[in-house]
Scaffold this motif. Structure first.
Motif, PDB file in Angstrom:
ATOM      1  N   ARG A 135      -0.525   7.060  43.415  1.00 54.34           N
ATOM      2  CA  ARG A 135       0.054   8.252  42.791  1.00 54.34           C
ATOM      3  C   ARG A 135      -0.972   9.377  42.706  1.00 54.34           C
ATOM      4  N   GLU A 136      -2.192   9.019  42.320  1.00 60.35           N
ATOM      5  CA  GLU A 136      -3.258  10.011  42.178  1.00 60.35           C
ATOM      6  C   GLU A 136      -3.615  10.617  43.545  1.00 60.35           C
ATOM      7  N   ALA A 137      -3.679   9.763  44.564  1.00 62.41           N
ATOM      8  CA  ALA A 137      -4.056  10.236  45.901  1.00 62.41           C
ATOM      9  C   ALA A 137      -2.986  11.171  46.462  1.00 62.41           C
ATOM     10  N   VAL A 138      -1.726  10.746  46.389  1.00 59.56           N
ATOM     11  CA  VAL A 138      -0.646  11.592  46.918  1.00 59.56           C
ATOM     12  C   VAL A 138      -0.548  12.884  46.119  1.00 59.56           C
TER      13      VAL A 138
ATOM     14  N   TYR B  70      15.167  12.097  36.654  1.00 53.66           N
ATOM     15  CA  TYR B  70      15.655  13.468  36.913  1.00 53.66           C
ATOM     16  C   TYR B  70      14.755  14.231  37.877  1.00 53.66           C
ATOM     17  N   ASN B  71      13.437  14.067  37.688  1.00 55.92           N
ATOM     18  CA  ASN B  71      12.515  14.793  38.575  1.00 55.92           C
ATOM     19  C   ASN B  71      12.643  14.315  40.022  1.00 55.92           C
ATOM     20  N   ALA B  72      12.805  13.011  40.184  1.00 60.82           N
ATOM     21  CA  ALA B  72      13.009  12.475  41.536  1.00 60.82           C
ATOM     22  C   ALA B  72      14.324  12.995  42.103  1.00 60.82           C
ATOM     23  N   ALA B  73      15.334  13.101  41.232  1.00 64.22           N
ATOM     24  CA  ALA B  73      16.634  13.626  41.667  1.00 64.22           C
ATOM     25  C   ALA B  73      16.496  15.082  42.137  1.00 64.22           C
ATOM     26  N   LEU B  74      15.727  15.869  41.388  1.00 63.35           N
ATOM     27  CA  LEU B  74      15.495  17.261  41.812  1.00 63.35           C
ATOM     28  C   LEU B  74      14.744  17.282  43.141  1.00 63.35           C
ATOM     29  N   SER B  75      13.804  16.351  43.297  1.00 62.85           N
ATOM     30  CA  SER B  75      12.960  16.364  44.498  1.00 62.85           C
ATOM     31  C   SER B  75      13.785  16.176  45.780  1.00 62.85           C
ATOM     32  N   SER B 117       6.854  25.492  51.301  1.00 65.32           N
ATOM     33  CA  SER B 117       6.452  25.419  49.908  1.00 65.32           C
ATOM     34  C   SER B 117       7.441  24.577  49.090  1.00 65.32           C
ATOM     35  N   LEU B 118       8.728  24.730  49.382  1.00 65.48           N
ATOM     36  CA  LEU B 118       9.738  23.953  48.652  1.00 65.48           C
ATOM     37  C   LEU B 118       9.533  22.457  48.885  1.00 65.48           C
ATOM     38  N   LEU B 119       9.127  22.120  50.098  1.00 61.20           N
ATOM     39  CA  LEU B 119       8.836  20.712  50.399  1.00 61.20           C
ATOM     40  C   LEU B 119       7.633  20.230  49.591  1.00 61.20           C
ATOM     41  N   SER B 120       6.629  21.072  49.466  1.00 58.31           N
ATOM     42  CA  SER B 120       5.448  20.677  48.688  1.00 58.31           C
ATOM     43  C   SER B 120       5.820  20.466  47.215  1.00 58.31           C
ATOM     44  N   ILE B 121       6.676  21.319  46.697  1.00 61.44           N
ATOM     45  CA  ILE B 121       7.116  21.189  45.299  1.00 61.44           C
ATOM     46  C   ILE B 121       7.994  19.939  45.145  1.00 61.44           C
ATOM     47  N   ALA B 122       8.742  19.613  46.186  1.00 63.85           N
ATOM     48  CA  ALA B 122       9.564  18.399  46.153  1.00 63.85           C
ATOM     49  C   ALA B 122       8.683  17.174  45.905  1.00 63.85           C
ATOM     50  N   TYR B 123       7.573  17.089  46.644  1.00 68.72           N
ATOM     51  CA  TYR B 123       6.647  15.967  46.428  1.00 68.72           C
ATOM     52  C   TYR B 123       6.081  15.992  45.005  1.00 68.72           C
ATOM     53  N   GLU B 124       5.777  17.176  44.523  1.00 67.20           N
ATOM     54  CA  GLU B 124       5.247  17.286  43.158  1.00 67.20           C
ATOM     55  C   GLU B 124       6.243  16.713  42.151  1.00 67.20           C
ATOM     56  N   TYR B 125       7.506  17.084  42.293  1.00 67.68           N
ATOM     57  CA  TYR B 125       8.537  16.577  41.376  1.00 67.68           C
ATOM     58  C   TYR B 125       8.724  15.072  41.525  1.00 67.68           C
ATOM     59  N   LEU B 126       8.721  14.606  42.755  1.00 62.11           N
ATOM     60  CA  LEU B 126       8.860  13.167  42.973  1.00 62.11           C
ATOM     61  C   LEU B 126       7.778  12.398  42.220  1.00 62.11           C
ATOM     62  N   LEU B 127       6.540  12.878  42.340  1.00 63.89           N
ATOM     63  CA  LEU B 127       5.405  12.176  41.734  1.00 63.89           C
ATOM     64  C   LEU B 127       5.498  12.098  40.213  1.00 63.89           C
ATOM     65  N   LYS B 128       6.157  13.107  39.614  1.00 65.73           N
ATOM     66  CA  LYS B 128       6.311  13.088  38.148  1.00 65.73           C
ATOM     67  C   LYS B 128       7.028  11.827  37.675  1.00 65.73           C
ATOM     68  N   VAL B 138       7.151   7.019  47.342  1.00 70.43           N
ATOM     69  CA  VAL B 138       6.748   8.136  48.202  1.00 70.43           C
ATOM     70  C   VAL B 138       6.972   7.768  49.669  1.00 70.43           C
ATOM     71  N   SER B 139       6.806   6.490  49.972  1.00 76.50           N
ATOM     72  CA  SER B 139       7.002   6.037  51.339  1.00 76.50           C
ATOM     73  C   SER B 139       8.478   6.175  51.753  1.00 76.50           C
TER      74      SER B 139
END
Lengths: 330, 330
Positions: A135-138, B70-75, B117-128, B138-139
């Motif tokens: 999680r930290e790495a990604v 919810y964050n994963a759902a937004l992602s 950028s939206l894709l980058s934010i998607a990963y950010e939300y997923l990680l939450k 993530v995989s």
């Protein structure tokens, strides 16, 4: 010291070759070819591979080894190349390192999709090495990506704006260039389960090295040798980029110099035959020295940060790397 | 059953509204505005939000709850919208759901970067929401992204090719549409630490639902009502898309019909006044029935897969969802 320098240079070159070999093979058997062949063309360039090198040596410096982070090292180079593909579209660039840009070799749609896809493969490669701290790495990787996008957006915004302050410029290169170098160092350390203070030391090394690197790039654009840098001298001025040198000059100039700088802004560039005049202007205004001072300043910050690394035996490479980037002529 | 249906429809609508609210606020305070305002415009559309719904209910069905995903759902909705932004550029589309596409409202560069950028934010939300199983989650997300890119590449390739077989078409929609629905179901389950057989059951549900959904989309394009579907009836034929219906018709047709289908391929489309004729042709050739049969076939596969879910109480929603997607008219 001379022998140590040679050793580090050799080590860099050996790892650079390994990275190249792995990159050349990364997409070879993937299908559909219509998607992966264009990305393969981009990955097969002959870059410095500075970013993967930072991942490898940060891992090694914090108790890890090269072998366990090669995929992560490839992933940052893929991310970097994804940004190059899309940036070249946005800049409408014809050539990169003397080779046709992707959207010129193929077409716009192919280049957009090849970029997107390369980013997706970058995450795939990163995950291969996420045996611990996934999680930290990604998260570090993603934060780097977010900042690159923000930096690119600011860069575009600045092109349209009349005036840009030095502080704004520094925020922009911090995001567009330095955040990625910082992320590479962090990533290597995180994947080696480094302690927090070592992750920080490496991150700040990468950040400051990245800023120094970008100002050096701005400097080389006007002071470099055409053959060495592989592009037209003064290219930034010709396309109207507000670089460190330009912004500094605009702060300092008066009279005719100020008028000519204003004209460059208004016309969004200068004609190639004016490059020599601007070079002289920059020298006379002292902004070449200012740039050299800042490069030294940020490099010193990088070196100060790395000096706090726990494993002192591993600091040498990072010092050598910073020195050789300052002394580079391309 | 009637009451249950109402309950599920209400639940869907309630969660859809929550997702909308969260999406509307996701980018509000991010800077630079030049980057996030365009993405915000795209996220503020009024889609079905089917993909985030799949994440939420897959999590709930495997012992998790809505709140923790919810964050994963937004992602996944962000990832979906990233693909829409770039696809619209590639298709040179002017409108989406009656609103200007991003590259038309702004410009090409803004749209490319907003997508990235939206894709980058998607990963950010997923990680939450990756408190457990981060690497696996993530995989799955990344695998979905890779397949979407491959599907888009195949779609583009098929546009340029003369003939496309039904099998090739199925591979393409599996990647371009169904892989993402599959990923959403997997993601919800993985983040709830579901057992392997439940992850599989949900993944296959999503995959088959996705295929049915796409064939249904192809069908609605010609059999739907202009006001309901919000776009020109026969739009796929007009731009020369090789849909399920077209490929099936091309397999079956002889004589004049075959000649007219060949003409559509050669001319890369038909004129709008020919749509009614092609609709009649499709009915007479039985390909409308073929499409309905396949939609039913893949929906049945989805239902069979979900029936093996451990927690039988949670199956009802998935059955209702599949049924309501079959019966949709937009």
């Amino acid at each position: 010291m001379r022998n140590k320098e040679k050793k580090y240079a050799k080590l860099y070159e050996r790892e650079r070759n390994k990275i190249n070999e792995k990159l050349f093979n990364a997409l070879k058997n993937r299908k559909p070819e219509s998607l992966y062949k264009p990305s393969d063309y981009i990955l097969s360039n002959s870059g410095k591979r500075l970013r993967p090198i930072l991942v490898l040596f940060s891992a090694k410096a914090t108790g890890g080894n090269f072998k366990s982070v090669y995929n992560a090292a490839l992933s940052v180079e893929m991310l970097h190349n994804f940004t190059l593909i899309h940036d070249d579209i946005m800049d409408n660039a014809d050539l990169r390192r003397g080779k046709k840009t992707l959207h010129k070799l193929y077409d716009l749609n192919t280049a957009i999709l090849a970029g997107d896809s390369l980013l997706s493969i970058a995450y795939e490669y990163l995950l291969k090495d996420c045996k611990i701290n996934a999680r930290e790495a990604v998260s570090a990787f993603t934060q780097g990506l977010i900042e690159v996008c923000e930096g690119q957006s600011l860069d575009t915004e600045f092109e349209k704006r009349f005036e840009v302050s030095l502080d704004e410029y520094l925020v922009m290169i911090r995001k567009k260039t330095a955040a990625l170098a910082m992320m590479c160092c962090k990533l290597g350390a995180i994947l080696s389960n480094a302690k927090k203070s070592d992750v920080e030391a490496l991150a700040n090394y990468g950040l400051n090295l990245g800023i120094a690197f970008q100002i050096q790039d701005d400097l080389l654009d006007i002071m470099g040798d055409e053959k060495e840098i592989g592009k037209t001298v003064g290219g930034d001025l010709i396309v109207g980029k507000k670089t460190f040198l330009f912004i500094k000059a605009f702060e300092k100039a008066k009279g005719t110099y100020k008028k000519d700088l204003l004209k460059m802004i208004k016309n969004k560039g200068i004609s190639p035959d004016k490059v020599e005049y601007f070079k002289e202007m920059f020298i006379k205004l002292g902004v070449i020295d200012d740039a050299k001072y800042e490069i030294k300043n940020y490099t010193d910050k990088a070196l100060k940060s790395i000096s706090s690394l726990t494993n002192k035996d591993e600091i040498g490479f990072f010092i050598w790397l910073a020195d050789s980037l300052i002394e580079r002529n391309k």
